[in-house]
Design an enzyme around this catalytic site. Structure first.
Site, PDB file in Angstrom:
ATOM      1  N   GLU A 107       0.888  -1.172   0.000  1.00  0.00           N
ATOM      2  CA  GLU A 107       0.000   0.000   0.000  1.00  0.00           C
ATOM      3  C   GLU A 107       0.920   1.215   0.000  1.00  0.00           C
ATOM      4  OE1 GLU A 107      -3.221   0.064  -0.093  1.00  0.00           O
ATOM      5  OE2 GLU A 107      -3.748  -2.008   0.347  1.00  0.00           O
ATOM      6  N   CYS A 125      -2.273   9.133   2.241  1.00  0.00           N
ATOM      7  CA  CYS A 125      -1.869   8.539   0.964  1.00  0.00           C
ATOM      8  C   CYS A 125      -2.857   8.926  -0.127  1.00  0.00           C
ATOM      9  CB  CYS A 125      -1.770   7.041   1.097  1.00  0.00           C
ATOM     10  SG  CYS A 125      -3.239   6.314   1.834  1.00  0.00           S
TER      11      CYS A 125
HETATM   12  P1  NAD Z   1       8.351   4.906   4.652  1.00  0.00           P
HETATM   13  O1  NAD Z   1       8.375   4.070   3.439  1.00  0.00           O
HETATM   14  O2  NAD Z   1       9.459   5.851   4.876  1.00  0.00           O
HETATM   15  O3  NAD Z   1       8.298   3.996   5.969  1.00  0.00           O
HETATM   16  C1  NAD Z   1       7.263   3.055   6.184  1.00  0.00           C
HETATM   17  C2  NAD Z   1       7.776   1.934   7.069  1.00  0.00           C
HETATM   18  O4  NAD Z   1       8.798   1.235   6.393  1.00  0.00           O
HETATM   19  C3  NAD Z   1       8.372   2.406   8.392  1.00  0.00           C
HETATM   20  O5  NAD Z   1       7.910   1.556   9.413  1.00  0.00           O
HETATM   21  C4  NAD Z   1       9.862   2.244   8.164  1.00  0.00           C
HETATM   22  O6  NAD Z   1      10.597   2.012   9.334  1.00  0.00           O
HETATM   23  C5  NAD Z   1       9.889   1.025   7.279  1.00  0.00           C
HETATM   24  N1  NAD Z   1      11.135   0.871   6.487  1.00  0.00           N
HETATM   25  C6  NAD Z   1      12.058   1.805   6.182  1.00  0.00           C
HETATM   26  N2  NAD Z   1      13.051   1.253   5.429  1.00  0.00           N
HETATM   27  C7  NAD Z   1      12.728  -0.038   5.255  1.00  0.00           C
HETATM   28  C8  NAD Z   1      13.334  -1.131   4.565  1.00  0.00           C
HETATM   29  N3  NAD Z   1      14.471  -1.004   3.898  1.00  0.00           N
HETATM   30  N4  NAD Z   1      12.722  -2.317   4.585  1.00  0.00           N
HETATM   31  C9  NAD Z   1      11.544  -2.483   5.237  1.00  0.00           C
HETATM   32  N5  NAD Z   1      10.910  -1.488   5.898  1.00  0.00           N
HETATM   33  C10 NAD Z   1      11.506  -0.289   5.921  1.00  0.00           C
HETATM   34  O7  NAD Z   1       6.938   5.638   4.643  1.00  0.00           O
HETATM   35  P2  NAD Z   1       6.421   6.757   5.647  1.00  0.00           P
HETATM   36  O8  NAD Z   1       7.171   8.019   5.367  1.00  0.00           O
HETATM   37  O9  NAD Z   1       6.423   6.223   7.043  1.00  0.00           O
HETATM   38  O10 NAD Z   1       4.904   6.907   5.206  1.00  0.00           O
HETATM   39  C11 NAD Z   1       4.470   7.802   4.231  1.00  0.00           C
HETATM   40  C12 NAD Z   1       4.194   7.058   2.953  1.00  0.00           C
HETATM   41  O11 NAD Z   1       3.233   6.042   3.182  1.00  0.00           O
HETATM   42  C13 NAD Z   1       3.587   7.949   1.897  1.00  0.00           C
HETATM   43  O12 NAD Z   1       4.163   7.671   0.647  1.00  0.00           O
HETATM   44  C14 NAD Z   1       2.129   7.556   1.902  1.00  0.00           C
HETATM   45  O13 NAD Z   1       1.454   7.831   0.718  1.00  0.00           O
HETATM   46  C15 NAD Z   1       2.219   6.097   2.193  1.00  0.00           C
HETATM   47  N6  NAD Z   1       0.955   5.581   2.714  1.00  0.00           N
HETATM   48  C16 NAD Z   1       0.221   4.734   1.934  1.00  0.00           C
HETATM   49  C17 NAD Z   1      -1.012   4.266   2.385  1.00  0.00           C
HETATM   50  C18 NAD Z   1      -1.851   3.338   1.547  1.00  0.00           C
HETATM   51  O14 NAD Z   1      -2.714   2.682   2.112  1.00  0.00           O
HETATM   52  N7  NAD Z   1      -1.650   3.246   0.244  1.00  0.00           N
HETATM   53  C19 NAD Z   1      -1.484   4.656   3.633  1.00  0.00           C
HETATM   54  C20 NAD Z   1      -0.707   5.511   4.393  1.00  0.00           C
HETATM   55  C21 NAD Z   1       0.516   5.961   3.923  1.00  0.00           C
END
Ligand code: NAD
Length: 505
Positions: free
Chosen positions: A221, A255
């Site tokens: 997502e 998002c």
């Molecule tokens: P992010 O990708 O920076 O982090 C998300 C999670 O991934 C965190 O828990 C982080 O610690 C983890 N992470 C970081 N590096 C990783 C790796 N190498 N391997 C595995 N996990 C890792 O995202 P964010 O800044 O926390 O969230 C914002 C983003 O999320 C935006 O792009 C937003 O659109 C998206 N989002 C999508 C939805 C949806 O349902 N489509 C909902 C909410 C947010």
């Protein structure tokens, strides 16, 4: 108001220990009934209801959301989801009888929806309770143990544990693993049965690459650059209010925020005028008691992206109607900013902003609106406004994305019966709805036959006689219809049965 907390990474040994405990919990959970798991969901639902104000406090402290954003999207949304699970999961997860074709006469076919084992849920910071807990509880209801990695930006340290403590079975089945990317990578290395990731496209690609090595299935997502299309026929009062909310709720850190607003030429000037006036009337604050509209930006790095997008657009000729910078009174609040005179070469038209910007663009025809909306690497959701039902339906079907709210914004997410998820760079897989729930299960196809001495016609030996009868069967099955097909099947079927037990020769 405290600043968002950060946590250190979990060691490889600590992650291995959590994974081992999760595997043991999954084995235990496999012997529980849905009723036992439901009792746990009811207990935490009662806890969330009773402690809704404390929960909103915790969320507001870490995110700088307005109190209403925290209460509605984090508390109400979560309770709504639990209730949906309690009502709908029994039917969705029940063993399924499916028809058995005439060629397999006498046998029974079933589908069992079984737990995957241990699943890994990795969540982002923008809806830190909702996204984490709805995924965890859906997984648990399906009989899975969960390794859960909250965002290091909003870990809500101790909150999940407090909620789960209201239901021992849940507390024993969910392992909250605090840390950042390194911890998440270590968790993937423990080979969970499936990964449910919500976050940025950048991280999604890294997870997919790591999971590919171990053939771990992944639901992604990811981000969005959602379009709103406002036709001349739209009720402008409603469209202005709805688009403004869809772009600005949670200070644009959603998002499915509306990040590109396409308005038809006939109402464009009036729309921009009314939108700018409405935006100027919004109350900006956090730490409020329910009377602020727009809260703060959760992470400093996000504030930098928003500022960069506005500066880039202005440098390339955009007109700014409202806002444009952080609020003088608070370095954490970015003023909602209406922008026009925009071009495809601007960053805010290409990248996800995740902030309170309202870029408004003009279009002339329906064809043009659809092409503009679909011209994005993302495909999460969209919003379409107008009075011509046939046009709204035509456009809705042509938009390349996972959800469309018609004469509304982000409203599909308010109905737990509807699946949620995107396409293109917005990811794949679905949360919520029957489709989302079944994503936490492995479907097992089962065909029951009798314990008789009967030998199947398609088993050995293969003989020329059987070969010709099979050719006949194919002609009858796929070339005939009605009574001729039925009689042909009986005749050929009986002949094949007769041949089944005969030895070669
Ligand atoms: P992010 O990708 O920076 O982090 C998300 C999670 O991934 C965190 O828990 C982080 O610690 C983890 N992470 C970081 N590096 C990783 C790796 N190498 N391997 C595995 N996990 C890792 O995202 P964010 O800044 O926390 O969230 C914002 C983003 O999320 C935006 O792009 C937003 O659109 C998206 N989002 C999508 C939805 C949806 O349902 N489509 C909902 C909410 C947010």
């Amino acid at each position: 108001m405290t600043t968002p907390s950060t946590t250190t990474e979990m060691s490889a040994a600590a992650v291995a220990e959590a994974a081992a405990q999760a595997r043991a919990a999954a084995d235990k959970l496999a012997h529980t009934t849905l009723a036992e798991r439901f009792a746990a969901v009811k207990a935490i639902s009662a806890y969330v209801l009773e402690h809704k104000e404390d929960i909103a406090d915790a969320v507001c402290r870490e995110t700088r959301k307005t109190r209403t954003d925290a209460l509605v999207s984090e508390v109400m949304g979560v309770l709504d989801n639990f209730e949906w699970l309690l009502h709908r999961a029994p039917k969705i997860l029940a063993d399924q009888k499916v028809p058995t074709p005439i060629a397999l006469l006498g046998k029974k076919s079933r589908i069992y929806h079984q737990p995957l084992g241990v699943v890994l849920v990795i969540s982002p910071w923008n809806y830190p309770l909702h996204i984490g807990i709805t995924s965890i509880v859906a997984a648990f209801v399906c009989g899975n143990a969960v390794l859960f990695k909250p965002s290091e930006v909003t870990p809500l340290q101790g909150l999940f544990e407090r909620i789960f403590a209201a239901a021992p079975l849940l507390a024993q089945s969910v392992f909250v693993c605090y840390g950042g990317g390194e911890t998440a990578q270590r968790l993937i290395d423990t080979q969970p049965a499936k990964i449910f990731f919500t976050g940025s496209a950048r991280t999604g690609k890294r997870i997919l690459a790591q999971a590919a090595e171990k053939l771990i299935p992944v639901d992604l997502e990811l981000g969005g650059k959602d379009a709103a299309i406002v036709f001349d026929s739209a009720d402008l009062d409603r469209a202005v209010a709805g688009v403004m909310w869809g772009a600005l709720t949670n200070a644009g850190q959603s998002c499915s925020s509306l990040e590109r607003i396409y308005v038809q030429a006939g109402v464009y000037d009036e729309f921009v005028r009314r939108l700018s006036a409405a935006v100027n009337g919004l109350v900006l604050n956090y730490g409020d008691s329910g009377d602020a509209d727009i809260g703060g930006i959760t992470a400093a790095f996000q504030m930098n992206i928003i500022r960069r997008h506005v500066a880039d657009a202005r440098a390339k000729g955009a007109t700014q109607h409202t806002g444009g910078d952080v609020l003088a009174a608070s370095e954490h609040i970015f003023q909602p900013t209406v922008l026009t005179n925009l071009h495809e070469n601007m960053l805010l038209m290409q990248e996800e902003t995740f902030g309170p910007l309202l870029p408004v663009l003009k279009f002339d025809t329906e064809e043009e609106a659809v092409a503009l909306a679909n011209h994005s690497e993302f495909g999460l959701a969209a919003s379409v406004w107008g009075g011509d039902k046939a046009q709204l339906e035509r456009v809705t079907r042509r938009l390349v994305c996972g959800a469309v709210s018609v004469n509304n914004a982000m409203i599909t997410e308010g109905n737990p019966n509807l699946p949620f998820g995107g396409t293109k760079a917005s990811g794949h897989g679905r949360q919520k709805g029957a489709e989302g729930l079944l994503g936490y299960t492995r479907s097992k196809a089962v065909l029951y036959d009798g314990n008789s001495g009967k030998i199947e016609a398609n088993w050995y030996p293969y003989t020329q006689k059987k070969y010709h009868l099979f050719a006949n069967l194919i002609d009858t099955l796929f070339g005939k219809s009605g009574i001729a097909r039925l009689l042909g099947l009986i005749k050929t079927g009986t002949a094949l049965e007769g041949e089944a037990k005969k030895p070669r020769g």
